[in-house]
Design a protein around this motif. Structure first.
Motif, PDB file in Angstrom:
ATOM      1  N   PHE A  52       0.840  -1.199   0.000  1.00 54.17           N
ATOM      2  CA  PHE A  52       0.000   0.000   0.000  1.00 54.17           C
ATOM      3  C   PHE A  52       0.875   1.249   0.000  1.00 54.17           C
ATOM      4  O   PHE A  52       1.834   1.356   0.766  1.00 54.17           O
ATOM      5  CB  PHE A  52      -0.911   0.007   1.226  1.00 54.17           C
ATOM      6  N   SER A  54       0.362   5.466   0.121  1.00 51.88           N
ATOM      7  CA  SER A  54      -0.560   6.585   0.302  1.00 51.88           C
ATOM      8  C   SER A  54      -0.029   7.813  -0.426  1.00 51.88           C
ATOM      9  O   SER A  54       1.135   7.870  -0.838  1.00 51.88           O
ATOM     10  CB  SER A  54      -0.719   6.890   1.797  1.00 51.88           C
ATOM     11  N   ASN A  55      -0.900   8.817  -0.563  1.00 49.43           N
ATOM     12  CA  ASN A  55      -0.427  10.120  -0.984  1.00 49.43           C
ATOM     13  C   ASN A  55       0.396  10.732   0.147  1.00 49.43           C
ATOM     14  O   ASN A  55       0.254  10.364   1.310  1.00 49.43           O
ATOM     15  CB  ASN A  55      -1.611  11.033  -1.316  1.00 49.43           C
ATOM     16  N   LYS A  74      -7.413   0.900   6.951  1.00 50.65           N
ATOM     17  CA  LYS A  74      -7.019   2.140   6.268  1.00 50.65           C
ATOM     18  C   LYS A  74      -7.586   3.405   6.914  1.00 50.65           C
ATOM     19  O   LYS A  74      -7.700   4.441   6.253  1.00 50.65           O
ATOM     20  CB  LYS A  74      -7.385   2.077   4.789  1.00 50.65           C
ATOM     21  N   ASN A  89      -8.672   9.513   7.249  1.00 51.08           N
ATOM     22  CA  ASN A  89      -8.523   8.688   6.049  1.00 51.08           C
ATOM     23  C   ASN A  89      -7.045   8.557   5.706  1.00 51.08           C
ATOM     24  O   ASN A  89      -6.343   9.548   5.512  1.00 51.08           O
ATOM     25  CB  ASN A  89      -9.284   9.335   4.883  1.00 51.08           C
ATOM     26  N   MET A  90      -6.570   7.317   5.631  1.00 45.96           N
ATOM     27  CA  MET A  90      -5.153   7.072   5.459  1.00 45.96           C
ATOM     28  C   MET A  90      -4.652   7.474   4.074  1.00 45.96           C
ATOM     29  O   MET A  90      -3.477   7.777   3.885  1.00 45.96           O
ATOM     30  CB  MET A  90      -4.864   5.593   5.709  1.00 45.96           C
ATOM     31  N   GLU A  91      -5.520   7.504   3.085  1.00 51.34           N
ATOM     32  CA  GLU A  91      -5.080   7.765   1.720  1.00 51.34           C
ATOM     33  C   GLU A  91      -4.876   9.249   1.438  1.00 51.34           C
ATOM     34  O   GLU A  91      -4.004   9.609   0.651  1.00 51.34           O
ATOM     35  CB  GLU A  91      -6.074   7.163   0.734  1.00 51.34           C
ATOM     36  N   ASN A  92      -5.682  10.104   2.078  1.00 52.99           N
ATOM     37  CA  ASN A  92      -5.575  11.534   1.754  1.00 52.99           C
ATOM     38  C   ASN A  92      -5.471  12.455   2.960  1.00 52.99           C
ATOM     39  O   ASN A  92      -5.324  13.664   2.808  1.00 52.99           O
ATOM     40  CB  ASN A  92      -6.769  11.969   0.891  1.00 52.99           C
ATOM     41  N   VAL A 366       4.009   2.903   3.811  1.00 52.53           N
ATOM     42  CA  VAL A 366       3.775   4.255   4.302  1.00 52.53           C
ATOM     43  C   VAL A 366       4.112   4.346   5.785  1.00 52.53           C
ATOM     44  O   VAL A 366       3.789   3.459   6.567  1.00 52.53           O
ATOM     45  CB  VAL A 366       2.318   4.687   4.071  1.00 52.53           C
ATOM     46  N   SER A 378       2.408  11.893   6.648  1.00 52.34           N
ATOM     47  CA  SER A 378       2.424  10.669   5.849  1.00 52.34           C
ATOM     48  C   SER A 378       3.662  10.696   4.961  1.00 52.34           C
ATOM     49  O   SER A 378       3.834  11.610   4.140  1.00 52.34           O
ATOM     50  CB  SER A 378       1.160  10.587   4.999  1.00 52.34           C
ATOM     51  N   ASP A 380       6.379   8.359   2.336  1.00 51.05           N
ATOM     52  CA  ASP A 380       6.553   7.178   1.497  1.00 51.05           C
ATOM     53  C   ASP A 380       7.814   6.455   1.969  1.00 51.05           C
ATOM     54  O   ASP A 380       8.936   6.911   1.726  1.00 51.05           O
ATOM     55  CB  ASP A 380       6.685   7.588   0.029  1.00 51.05           C
TER      56      ASP A 380
END
Length: 418
Positions: A52, A54-55, A74, A89-92, A366, A378, A380
């Motif tokens: 996974f 994320s941004n 997530k 929200n883990m993605e954004n 992440v 967050s 990478d």
């Protein structure tokens, strides 16, 4: 071997191979980091990080963050010092919901299913252990104790274990918050209990490390160090590893509490250690400004990395890397075998530095960490990319203002000379 037996054997091998294909992804897909140091043994180690990504983002909670994040499906759960609990929200990095706890928070959340457990300090003289339902967004129950709760809970089966500043360790039924037992061990219990095979291991500010029976709280053994114990123990290969403010990291035999080995780190150990048992490595921070790697088997020194301030966070381990924060305001990613730096990220750009005392958590590739500056970050962890900190813009503004002042002074001086 007959032909029929050979064919049957081949069929069995094929079935086993198919099962292995399906089972392995399932076993490795559970990347949730639902509690402090990822598991009840407190190893801080992700065996399969997953893929996974994320941004890159930054999330503001507008208050210092001393608690460490928890992750499930997530969603990141995190509380700021003023007691604001958020689901992110883990993605954004967007907020899903917020809930204001009654009290300040230093402990970290623990999540299981629909339930989130977290301790708080209420009016500086008592504490609550909260059970918040993350599905219906309602408080399920709260359990009051006579002093603040700074200890992060440990959850196993239907029991939650935690300590409080009244010197007691508690075991509660997770379903209704009823007390199963309490055990007074003295001092203040800021340490997060570790649970292994029916035994609870925990430290106290009276300088003693305890092993308690998980069923009734009765003492199995204790070991006295030279100063307060505020770090949390972890467990591996039959040993309990824990640091003390006497500057020493101890390895104790889990069965009887006898000393296996100890190592002097040169200054206070507030940090809880993390374990990579595959490589027999123990990683621990100290107020000597170092993250140190020792051999779990005998305490042999392997390497140390010097930061600019105390290291009081708990390291997180994934792939060939170890990640941690320092009070110098920098997040570090090191090669876990050599201690060589692979990334250093200072969101405060040194001019706006804030200590990092919240420990990192990992999901896939992440890395998430929070700081006393009130932000959740967050990163990478694969490509080692970082978000642009808001403090970059503050720094640019400061530089522009300073340059404007300098230009103004030069212009003023030139006019005076005419």
């Amino acid at each position: 071997m007959s032909k029929s037996m050979t064919n049957n054997f081949k069929k069995i091998l094929i079935v086993m191979a198919i099962l292995a294909i399906f089972i392995n992804p399932i076993a490795g897909a559970n990347n949730n980091w639902t509690m402090f140091q990822e598991n009840v043994e407190h190893t801080g180690f992700i065996e399969e990080a997953g893929d996974f990504v994320s941004n890159l983002w930054i999330h503001s909670m507008n208050n210092p963050i001393l608690s460490s994040p928890a992750i499930q499906d997530k969603i990141i759960y995190l509380a700021s010092e003023n007691g604001l609990l958020e689901a992110i929200n883990m993605e954004n990095g967007d907020t899903n919901w917020k809930y204001q706890l009654n009290g300040s928070v230093q402990a970290s959340p623990v999540v299981k299913g629909d339930n989130l457990f977290i301790g708080a300090n209420v009016d500086n003289n008592k504490g609550y252990m909260y059970n918040y339902n993350i599905e219906n967004k309602k408080l399920s129950w709260k359990f009051e104790v006579s002093k603040p709760i700074e200890s992060t809970a440990t959850l196993t089966n239907d029991t939650i274990y935690f300590g409080a500043d009244n010197g007691k360790v508690y075991a509660l039924n997770t379903r209704d918050g009823s007390k199963l037992w309490e055990k007074e061990i003295g001092g203040k219990v800021k340490s997060s209990p570790t649970y292994v095979d029916g035994t609870v291991y925990v430290g106290s500010t009276n300088g003693v490390i305890f092993a308690l029976n998980g069923n009734d709280g009765s003492q199995i053994w204790n070991y006295t160090t030279g100063d307060q114990v505020v770090a949390s123990p972890n467990y591996g290969n039959g040993k309990v590893y824990i640091g003390s403010l006497d500057g020493t990291i101890y390895s104790l035999n889990g069965s009887d509490g006898s000393l296996a080995w100890k190592y002097d780190l040169g200054n206070k150990v507030n940090s809880s250690a993390s374990l990579d048992l595959r490589n027999n490595n123990l990683y621990v921070g100290s107020d000597s400004d170092n993250l140190t790697c020792l051999d779990t088997r005998d305490g042999t020194f392997k390497w140390a990395y010097k930061t600019g301030e105390d290291v009081r966070t708990t390291p997180a381990i994934y792939e060939d890397k170890v990640v941690f924060g320092s009070n110098d305001g920098t997040q570090y990613i090191l090669n876990k075998y050599t201690g060589n730096p692979e990334l250093t990220y200072n969101p405060g750009i040194y001019l706006f530095n804030s200590p990092i005392t919240s420990s990192s958590v990992i999901y896939g590739d992440v890395i998430f960490f929070a700081g006393n500056d009130g932000y959740l970050y967050s990163l990478d962890g694969d490509k080692l990319n970082t978000p642009i900190s808001v403090f970059v813009y503050y720094t640019i503004i400061v530089i522009i203002v300073v340059l404007a002042v300098i230009i103004g002074l030069i212009t003023f001086i030139k006019r005076r000379r005419k």
